[in-house]
Enzyme design. Structure first.
Site, PDB file in Angstrom:
ATOM      1  N   ASP A 212       0.849  -1.189   0.000  1.00  0.00           N
ATOM      2  CA  ASP A 212       0.000   0.000   0.000  1.00  0.00           C
ATOM      3  C   ASP A 212       0.886   1.242   0.000  1.00  0.00           C
ATOM      4  O   ASP A 212       2.114   1.136  -0.030  1.00  0.00           O
ATOM      5  CB  ASP A 212      -0.934   0.012   1.223  1.00  0.00           C
ATOM      6  CG  ASP A 212      -0.188   0.253   2.537  1.00  0.00           C
ATOM      7  OD1 ASP A 212       1.057   0.305   2.528  1.00  0.00           O
ATOM      8  OD2 ASP A 212      -0.855   0.403   3.566  1.00  0.00           O
ATOM      9  N   ASP A 214       1.420   4.814   2.223  1.00  0.00           N
ATOM     10  CA  ASP A 214       1.070   5.428   3.500  1.00  0.00           C
ATOM     11  C   ASP A 214       1.505   6.893   3.517  1.00  0.00           C
ATOM     12  O   ASP A 214       2.677   7.191   3.277  1.00  0.00           O
ATOM     13  CB  ASP A 214       1.779   4.696   4.652  1.00  0.00           C
ATOM     14  CG  ASP A 214       1.554   3.197   4.628  1.00  0.00           C
ATOM     15  OD1 ASP A 214       0.476   2.758   5.049  1.00  0.00           O
ATOM     16  OD2 ASP A 214       2.459   2.464   4.168  1.00  0.00           O
ATOM     17  N   ASP A 296      -3.303   4.600   2.513  1.00  0.00           N
ATOM     18  CA  ASP A 296      -3.588   4.980   3.896  1.00  0.00           C
ATOM     19  C   ASP A 296      -3.271   6.449   4.094  1.00  0.00           C
ATOM     20  O   ASP A 296      -2.150   6.890   3.819  1.00  0.00           O
ATOM     21  CB  ASP A 296      -2.730   4.159   4.882  1.00  0.00           C
ATOM     22  CG  ASP A 296      -3.167   2.704   4.970  1.00  0.00           C
ATOM     23  OD1 ASP A 296      -4.302   2.397   4.551  1.00  0.00           O
ATOM     24  OD2 ASP A 296      -2.378   1.877   5.465  1.00  0.00           O
TER      25      ASP A 296
HETATM   26  P1  TTP Z   1       2.025  -0.985   6.579  1.00  0.00           P
HETATM   27  O1  TTP Z   1       1.564  -0.132   5.486  1.00  0.00           O
HETATM   28  O2  TTP Z   1       1.107  -2.069   7.018  1.00  0.00           O
HETATM   29  O3  TTP Z   1       3.431  -1.685   6.270  1.00  0.00           O
HETATM   30  P2  TTP Z   1       4.690  -1.190   5.436  1.00  0.00           P
HETATM   31  O4  TTP Z   1       4.409   0.131   4.794  1.00  0.00           O
HETATM   32  O5  TTP Z   1       5.843  -1.248   6.348  1.00  0.00           O
HETATM   33  O6  TTP Z   1       4.873  -2.314   4.342  1.00  0.00           O
HETATM   34  P3  TTP Z   1       4.061  -2.479   2.970  1.00  0.00           P
HETATM   35  O7  TTP Z   1       4.995  -2.087   1.885  1.00  0.00           O
HETATM   36  O8  TTP Z   1       3.710  -3.932   2.920  1.00  0.00           O
HETATM   37  O9  TTP Z   1       2.860  -1.600   3.024  1.00  0.00           O
HETATM   38  O10 TTP Z   1       2.300  -0.094   7.855  1.00  0.00           O
HETATM   39  C1  TTP Z   1       3.202   0.995   7.855  1.00  0.00           C
HETATM   40  C2  TTP Z   1       3.599   1.316   9.247  1.00  0.00           C
HETATM   41  O11 TTP Z   1       2.553   1.963   9.934  1.00  0.00           O
HETATM   42  C3  TTP Z   1       3.889   0.083  10.065  1.00  0.00           C
HETATM   43  O12 TTP Z   1       5.244  -0.199  10.080  1.00  0.00           O
HETATM   44  C4  TTP Z   1       3.400   0.407  11.414  1.00  0.00           C
HETATM   45  C5  TTP Z   1       2.486   1.562  11.261  1.00  0.00           C
HETATM   46  N1  TTP Z   1       1.075   1.338  11.602  1.00  0.00           N
HETATM   47  C6  TTP Z   1       0.591   1.871  12.775  1.00  0.00           C
HETATM   48  O13 TTP Z   1       1.344   2.484  13.531  1.00  0.00           O
HETATM   49  N2  TTP Z   1      -0.721   1.717  13.090  1.00  0.00           N
HETATM   50  C7  TTP Z   1      -1.591   1.047  12.277  1.00  0.00           C
HETATM   51  O14 TTP Z   1      -2.793   0.936  12.589  1.00  0.00           O
HETATM   52  C8  TTP Z   1      -1.063   0.492  11.037  1.00  0.00           C
HETATM   53  C9  TTP Z   1      -1.954  -0.235  10.084  1.00  0.00           C
HETATM   54  C10 TTP Z   1       0.257   0.667  10.753  1.00  0.00           C
HETATM   55 MN    MN Z   2       2.626   0.449   3.723  1.00  0.00          MN
HETATM   56 MN    MN Z   3      -0.441   0.917   5.459  1.00  0.00          MN
END
Ligand code: TTP
Ligand code: MN
Ligand code: MN
Ligand code: MN
Length: 372
Positions: A212, A214, A296
């Site tokens: 995703d 973020d 996100d």
């Molecule tokens: P993610 O998007 O789940 O993971 P990521 O970006 O490290 O890997 P990917 O490439 O698979 O998307 O989450 C990003 C960071 O956000 C994660 O390391 C921890 C934080 N987080 C929170 O603090 N609270 C939450 O509710 C979520 C979903 C994530």
């Molecule tokens: Mn992510």
């Molecule tokens: Mn995420």
């Protein structure tokens, strides 16, 4: 790819960028499988077993040198150095890989019906291990066809997850992320030209793809960020398939116990964005081809920004370990909102990530070094 094509040394030669770096692609295992399997099973010791595998794998990934023999494992924490049944288990798997090029145990997991089905089911947006397990054990479901056919009731999120299953399980490329970033940035600007937008998650750690995208949204003046998310979404509304439950912080679409320990109270949306492939390639113009992408958006007040930045940059394991360290070694409670003394409850404001590391008496680590 045949197992024996892979040299054992390649398998264990993981640098800090191994999160998705080219070296990982050579190997059959990502290092997540054993941890994942433990969490899928979700039995009595699942969390602890998962954590032990994660720690072992993180140690190997972060190790600066190539591991070629048993001797090299000797002084590695959570593998050869730590004296516990779990560390012994990690070592056994590592040794199997060293000598055979693969691990029978991990192969059995990967080829097992349970792991395969759980992987499929938890790949559905809105489905966590609990539901997936119920489907597998209680309803005897095995495939996505079973999910479609069995007449089970899905929430709206889950039905979107099914509808866009392939898209949402195709990694987002950096170029695609950049494109969406520009659009969100533009929308932010239109809503209020002082809003800031900051890349977090895997892409901030330097990954070239992710599950995703973020983004943190903030305003230099505390409080002025409030209510802006709906306006930003409104600006982009034609591009959203789904915008999540914006205010519902209990909306827990996460897997494993990590979610509960890192749940924060920021206004956010776990959305599905409609990415037009022609944005990347002007040749495609006209025949719009869409791809669903997870986006996100998290809105954070200025005074908590540094903590949110640290908390949302990841990896999940890094967040878990730095929080554990803060609590046990420093008697400090660290969250995405701030940091306070366990005893005196005194708050520690911080403007930058560097200040947070300093307060915790840790050497600063750049996002790309938080890959464990
Ligand atoms: P993610 O998007 O789940 O993971 P990521 O970006 O490290 O890997 P990917 O490439 O698979 O998307 O989450 C990003 C960071 O956000 C994660 O390391 C921890 C934080 N987080 C929170 O603090 N609270 C939450 O509710 C979520 C979903 C994530
Ligand atoms: Mn992510
Ligand atoms: Mn995420
Ligand atoms: Mn991931």
């Amino acid at each position: 790819k045949k197992l024996m094509d892979i040299q054992p040394s390649q398998l264990l030669k993981r640098k800090v960028d191994a999160d998705d770096g080219p070296s990982t692609k050579k190997s059959r295992y990502s290092g997540d499988e054993a941890e994942e399997h433990a969490l899928f099973r979700g039995d009595a010791n699942a969390e602890a077993r998962a954590l032990a595998f994660r720690r072992g794998s993180a140690t190997l990934k972060a190790h600066p040198k190539e591991i070629v023999c048993e001797e090299d494992l000797k002084n590695l924490p959570y593998i050869g150095l730590t004296n516990s049944a779990k560390a012994g288990h990690c070592k056994m798997v590592a040794m199997e890989i060293l000598s055979e090029g693969f691990s029978d145990e991990v192969e059995d997991v990967l080829n097992g019906s349970f792991y395969k089905s759980m992987k499929l089911f938890t790949g559905i947006f809105g489905i966590g291990p609990q539901t997936a397990r119920k489907w597998y054990h209680d309803l005897g479901m095995r495939t996505l066809e079973d999910v479609k056919g069995k007449n089970i009731s899905l929430t709206y999120e889950q039905s979107l997850g099914m509808e866009h299953y392939d898209d949402l399980n195709t990694p987002i490329k950096l170029e695609e992320a950049e494109c969406i970033i520009k659009m969100v940035e533009k929308a932010c600007n239109e809503v209020c030209d002082e809003l800031t937008m900051t890349l977090v998650g895997g892409f901030r750690r330097g990954k070239s793809q992710g599950h995703d995208l973020d983004l943190l949204i903030s305003h230099p003046e505390d409080g002025k960020e409030k209510g802006k998310l709906v306006l930003i979404i409104e600006k982009l509304k034609e591009h959203f398939i789904y915008t999540g439950r914006k205010m519902d912080v209990s909306n827990n679409l996460n897997k494993g116990n990590f979610a509960s320990s890192t749940m924060d109270n920021f206004e956010k949306c776990f959305s599905i964005f409609k990415f037009n492939k022609s944005w990347l390639n002007s040749n495609l113009e006209g025949k719009a081809e869409w791809k669903a992408v997870r986006l996100d958006l998290i809105v954070v007040p200025s005074h908590q920004f540094a903590y949110a930045l640290l908390g949302w940059t990841g990896t999940k394991h890094f967040e878990r370990e730095i929080r554990r360290y803060a609590r046990t070694e420093m008697k400090i409670v660290l969250t995405s909102h701030g940091m306070h003394s366990l005893d005196t409850k005194q708050n520690f404001p911080a403007e930058t990530e560097e200040e947070i590391f300093q307060k915790l008496q840790l050497e600063y680590r750049a996002p790309s070094e938080r890959c464990c």
